[in-house]
Design an enzyme around this catalytic site. Structure first.
Site, PDB file in Angstrom:
ATOM      1  N   CYS A 115      34.683  41.033  28.828  1.00 23.73           N
ATOM      2  CA  CYS A 115      34.204  41.174  30.201  1.00 23.73           C
ATOM      3  C   CYS A 115      35.266  41.932  30.998  1.00 23.73           C
ATOM      4  O   CYS A 115      36.442  41.901  30.664  1.00 23.73           O
ATOM      5  CB  CYS A 115      33.868  39.822  30.833  1.00 23.73           C
ATOM      6  SG  CYS A 115      35.236  38.697  30.999  1.00 23.73           S
ATOM      7  N   GLU A 123      49.829  46.882  39.272  1.00 20.18           N
ATOM      8  CA  GLU A 123      48.635  46.583  38.491  1.00 20.18           C
ATOM      9  C   GLU A 123      47.506  47.424  39.049  1.00 20.18           C
ATOM     10  O   GLU A 123      47.008  47.162  40.133  1.00 20.18           O
ATOM     11  CB  GLU A 123      48.329  45.093  38.618  1.00 20.18           C
ATOM     12  CG  GLU A 123      47.225  44.642  37.727  1.00 20.18           C
ATOM     13  CD  GLU A 123      47.493  44.953  36.269  1.00 20.18           C
ATOM     14  OE1 GLU A 123      46.612  45.547  35.633  1.00 20.18           O
ATOM     15  OE2 GLU A 123      48.573  44.630  35.776  1.00 20.18           O
TER      16      GLU A 123
END
Length: 88
Positions: free
Chosen positions: A44, A11
């Site tokens: 966001c 990730e």
């Protein structure tokens, strides 16, 4: 020589993953991951837009999560809705 390479999922870029394990409370996991994704309308930098779900609960989790997402009311932000307009 034998290899010790492992299968991994890296990730590397702001997708803020959540991990849901086989022993998770599915109702709570769906509630929390939906909040993480749709908070601030998903706009966001820390929106939980990636999920890693263990095989043993995957199908049931997807079913419940899709049902929860389908229940969201989208529309005029001054009305009784869960989500208003989005910026693209």
């Amino acid at each position: 020589a034998t290899s010790n390479l492992k299968r991994v999922s890296l990730e590397l870029g702001g997708k803020s993953p959540a991990i849901v394990c086989n022993d998770a409370d599915l109702d709570q996991a769906v509630k929390d991951t939906q909040f993480a994704l749709f908070f601030n309308h998903g706009q966001c930098c820390c929106a939980g837009s990636r999920l890693f779900v263990q095989d043993g609960i995957y199908d049931e989790f997807v079913k419940r999560s899709a049902h929860a997402a389908a229940q969201r009311r989208v529309g005029d932000p001054f009305g009784d809705v869960d989500q208003g307009p989005l910026v693209n």
